[in-house]
Write an enzyme that holds these catalytic residues in place. Sequence first.
Site: not given
Ligand code: OAD
Length: 237
Positions: A57, A95-96, A113, A143, A181-182, A206
């Site tokens: 991190y 979620q970022n 998140h 604390c 988001t995926s 996306n």
């Molecule tokens: P992912 O990495 O799972 O998905 C990223 C998405 O962004 C994919 O669908 C890509 O196609 C899309 N993408 C990539 N580049 C892009 C761009 N330039 N413009 C538009 N879309 C683009 O990320 P998240 O869905 O955010 O949680 O993942 C969800 C959660 O999974 C995160 O918050 C994190 C992870 O584990 C925790 O850490 C709790």
Amino acid sequence: MTRHPETIFVLTGAGVSAESGLGTFRDRGGIWARFDPMKLATPEAYAADPDTVLDFYDHRRRGVIAAEPNAAHVALAQAEARLAGRGGRLFLCTQNVDDLHERAGSQAVTHMHGELLKARCCACGTVTPWRADLTRADACPACGAEGRMRPDVVWFGEMPMHLDAIEAALAEADLFVAVGTSGAVYPAAGYVRQARALGIPTCEINLEPCDNADAFDAARYGPASEALPRYLADLGL
Ligand code: OAD
């Protein structure tokens, strides 16, 4: 005359920050393609090997501090202000764990998140703004407990934050938009179906169809920095 939506729920994911240089998770070469989340992003991993988890991190926190918002973040901040100016509301649920929405000017961001630039004390629960590396030598400013600070982010197996406020905002929305988001991580991945069940139109923005693309009424494919400003402009925002 076309009626523009006045209450928009926007869900963002890692794709919105990809063009700012922050890694996504599940794309080829993404963070979870290179690192095992079970060894880095669970309460059990932190208990077993806190130094490795904190290092991971620290590296990501440095990346966030060095990054700059892109045109997608800026467009959302402008849309929030424009909607507010005409009595509407943009609810931004991300979620970022980065702060790029805030730095682009978004006033109200719901981080389901958590936030990487905050640390939480496992002893007293106090959350403190945190920009430096986090080590086991650090003491809680509230604390004084040593070695109990962790990033204020949600790990696998933990409950996402602000779920009641998110559900309430979803129920009030007249448009649901998911950006970069995926659709692989719940509960966020389920919001599109909840929106559909409430009769709210849905749109995905996306690079490519996400895992639950079939759940959306509409889609705009392209980089978020281009597709999102264009989409918001089409909405009069
Ligand atoms: P992912 O990495 O799972 O998905 C990223 C998405 O962004 C994919 O669908 C890509 O196609 C899309 N993408 C990539 N580049 C892009 C761009 N330039 N413009 C538009 N879309 C683009 O990320 P998240 O869905 O955010 O949680 O993942 C969800 C959660 O999974 C995160 O918050 C994190 C992870 O584990 C925790 O850490 C709790």
